[in-house]
Design an enzyme around this catalytic site. Structure first.
Site, PDB file in Angstrom:
ATOM      1  N   CYS A  90       8.416  -5.064  -1.946  1.00 58.72           N
ATOM      2  CA  CYS A  90       7.142  -4.378  -2.112  1.00 58.72           C
ATOM      3  C   CYS A  90       7.325  -2.921  -2.501  1.00 58.72           C
ATOM      4  CB  CYS A  90       6.349  -4.413  -0.799  1.00 58.72           C
ATOM      5  SG  CYS A  90       6.136  -6.060  -0.088  1.00 58.72           S
TER       6      CYS A  90
ATOM      7  N   ILE B  66       7.759 -12.993  -1.654  1.00 58.14           N
ATOM      8  CA  ILE B  66       9.042 -13.707  -1.707  1.00 58.14           C
ATOM      9  C   ILE B  66       9.153 -14.685  -0.535  1.00 58.14           C
ATOM     10  CG2 ILE B  66      11.550 -13.469  -1.748  1.00 58.14           C
ATOM     11  CD1 ILE B  66      10.291 -12.136  -4.155  1.00 58.14           C
TER      12      ILE B  66
ATOM     13  N   ASN C 101       8.950  -2.374   2.702  1.00 55.19           N
ATOM     14  CA  ASN C 101       9.593  -2.878   1.489  1.00 55.19           C
ATOM     15  C   ASN C 101      10.932  -3.421   1.950  1.00 55.19           C
ATOM     16  OD1 ASN C 101      10.665  -3.274  -1.077  1.00 55.19           O
ATOM     17  ND2 ASN C 101      11.090  -1.112  -1.420  1.00 55.19           N
TER      18      ASN C 101
ATOM     19  N   ARG D 228       2.427  -5.726  -2.765  1.00 55.42           N
ATOM     20  CA  ARG D 228       3.301  -6.818  -2.365  1.00 55.42           C
ATOM     21  C   ARG D 228       3.800  -7.660  -3.527  1.00 55.42           C
ATOM     22  NH1 ARG D 228       2.291 -12.333   0.988  1.00 55.42           N
ATOM     23  NH2 ARG D 228       4.441 -12.650   1.665  1.00 55.42           N
TER      24      ARG D 228
END
Length: 624
Positions: free
Chosen positions: A2, A48, A70, A45
């Protein structure tokens, strides 16, 4: 993976929206905000893990603690299981929430629990403080500044610049460092007053005070390990490091150069992945001296990967303004262009990419190490003898690169000086000629050697050189470029060779097993001997770079003539126009060092036009 941003000490809903919007590329899948009086945090975002449920910001059970992050935490499942047994209640199955509950459980010590890459901010309303942390190597960036009682932070500097009170002023000392090393120091940026939270550090910010603390470091202490033990242990760590980085709910691939590092990643991904491996390579057409297309093809054929190639075009220099916009800071690392273009192609097939970045730092892969070691040995000769040999060698016509290597070895008074000289695009004498009187005055008595000599802390020269590479060049050059160029195309890069467990073990491997008879990566090659084909193990090392001196020969001169004009140089007041004319002239003559110096200058001036002069940047390449 992110992008995050936020501020403390201000109420401004429109500002937090602008700060998040400008880093849309880091997270195009979703956006989220936490706003409570004078604290605002935002997240962009890139989904994943827990694609459907991992929306940020995330709070704890009673909404008193919130996080934007992140990150990829590879041991999050084990941590989640432990925390659940301790009574923590999870709303999601994503790794970001594990960071949050780890903070609840262990406080500031939580950062030591994570194996992965991360840059996060946690608002603790109970303590009325922000807690920010960054991973051990600095794989994920985190910048911050204080302005008129307001604390601002972000994954990228451009978020912070959305606050109108932040001045866009060049940090002259960082410019001085950049001209030498292609990057600045680990705790400052090219913007005066905007700082970089160093790798392996966390920060606590409250209304009246702030503190930054280091939580991890590499310590080089050789153990009496046998070669067989090192091979066995290293292979175990390598396999596990790759295996844990395969977790993903989106398509995954590997950047493949054909060298031993990326080939190792391909071999292990091929072994542990349940799906076909996609590999991606960039080349430069006829530049066979550094082009690895053929080697990458052979590796791909050996492992049966689904291989993709990209050939750069000479007109790709038009990407330079866009690259500087994504980088936030000027970078003289010419690999930013091929990496950006490769990421652009890769995104069509994958969202997660594994790379071999970090192998040279851990296992002694650079020529710099050899130059430092030879200098350390040859310095036993009297200075007059070394100077005489150096002068004799430099009389020989041609062979500029080889002669420069001998100069570093023979003329440097210590291996530390040799390494700093090898790393320098401009040496101190060249910079003094380059600077305008105004720049020299602003710079004062800034001593670049004093700033960087502190990293050579071990008695063992090889240990000190490894430490220097890991603490300076790796986070500020390679990892910055890797993060910014991949995230520019919403692509997550994972780095198995920078698993901290492997780095800690490497720091204990005897020097004689890292480099033997100036044969680099000795123990790494031994470790992979039963996994990789002999051809790959024996391949001559080629460094991934852009052949500026030939590939962009004419175009680079044209750009320089367009934006490094005499009037433009005088207007900006940083440089001496006559010295720049000399560099351009030497570039046209084919002198490689001058070509890279010219790229460095063009990177700075282009960055200046984008961020200081505030010229608009097209999201597509355009003519200068």
């Amino acid at each position: 993976m992110c992008g995050i941003t936020g501020f403390y000490g201000l109420e401004d809903k429109s500002l937090i929206k602008k700060m998040a919007d400008v880093i849309y590329h880091r997270g195009p899948d979703d956006e989220g905000y936490f706003i409570d009086n004078t604290i605002s945090m935002a997240n962009r975002r890139l989904s994943i893990i827990d694609v459907s449920g991992g929306k940020q910001p995330i709070s704890n059970e009673n909404d008193s603690i919130w996080i934007v992050s992140n990150n990829e935490i590879y041991n999050y499942i084990q941590l989640m299981e432990y925390l659940e047994k301790k009574g923590h209640k999870f709303k999601t199955v994503c790794d970001t929430e594990v960071i949050l509950h780890s903070y609840e459980e262990w406080g500031e010590e939580c950062v030591k629990k994570f194996n992965g890459m991360f840059a996060f901010a946690i608002w603790d309303s109970n303590k009325k403080q922000l807690f920010l942390g960054r991973d051990r190597f600095g794989k994920k960036p985190l910048y911050y500044t204080f302005k008129n009682g307001v604390f601002l932070f972000g994954s990228e500097i451009k978020s912070i610049l959305q606050y109108g009170e932040v001045e866009r002023k060049v940090n002259i000392k960082t410019l001085h460092d950049f001209l030498s090393f292609k990057h600045g120091p680990i705790d400052e940026t090219i913007f005066e007053g905007i700082l970089d939270l160093p790798p392996a550090h966390y920060m606590v910010v409250s209304k009246n005070k702030s503190s930054v603390k280091q939580y991890w470091d590499l310590f080089y202490e050789e153990k009496s390990y046998t070669e067989n033990f090192c091979v066995m242990k290293l292979r175990q760590l390598l396999e596990d490091s790759v295996k844990i980085r395969l977790m993903s709910e989106v398509p995954l691939g590997v950047f493949l150069s054909g060298g031993i590092d990326s080939s190792t990643i391909v071999a292990l991904v091929n072994k542990y992945s349940n799906s076909e491996t996609n590999t991606f390579t960039v080349g430069f057409g006829n530049e066979r001296e550094i082009d690895e297309l053929s080697e990458a093809r052979r590796t791909s054929e050996y492992y049966g990967t689904n291989h993709h190639e990209l050939i750069l075009d000479e007109d790709d220099y038009n990407y330079l303004p866009l690259l500087m916009w994504h980088q936030d800071q000027p970078t003289g690392d010419v690999t930013c262009l091929p990496l950006y273009r490769l990421s652009e192609m890769t995104k069509k097939y994958a969202t997660v990419i594994l790379t071999g970045t970090g192998g040279d730092e851990q296992f002694v892969g650079y020529d710099d190490f050899k130059i430092g070691l030879v200098n350390h040995r040859i310095n036993k000769l009297p200075k007059k003898v070394r100077t005489s040999i150096s002068k004799s060698i430099n009389i020989i016509p041609g062979f500029e690169r080889i002669k420069r290597g001998f100069t570093y070895v023979l003329d440097s008074d210590s291996y530390q000086d040799a390494i700093l000289s090898v790393k320098s695009m401009f040496n101190e004498e060249e910079k003094q000629k380059l600077y305008s009187p105004e720049t020299s005055k602003r710079l004062g008595n800034h001593n670049i050697k004093e700033r960087y000599i502190k990293y050579f802390i071990f008695d063992n020269p090889l240990a000190s050189m490894c430490y220097f590479q890991n603490k300076v060049g790796l986070p500020e050059d390679m990892l910055q470029v890797t993060d910014k160029m991949t995230m520019a195309k919403s692509l997550e890069a994972r780095l198995p060779l920078l698993d901290y467990r492997m780095a800690e073990f490497s720091a204990t491997i005897p020097s004689r097993l890292k480099i033997r008879n100036l044969n680099e990566k000795y123990i790494f090659k031994k470790t992979m001997a039963k996994i990789l084909p002999r051809e790959i193990i024996k391949r001559r090392k080629r460094f991934f770079r852009l052949p500026v001196e030939t590939f962009f020969n004419k175009n680079l001169s044209d750009i320089a003539n367009n934006i490094l004009t005499e009037s433009e140089i005088r207007k900006k007041k940083y440089f001496n126009e006559k010295e720049i004319e000399r560099i351009i002239f030497n570039h046209k003559k084919g002198i490689r060092r001058s070509s890279y110096q010219l790229f460095n200058l063009l990177a700075f001036v282009t960055w200046h036009r984008v961020f200081i002069d505030s010229e608009n940047v097209s999201k597509k390449p355009h003519k200068f």
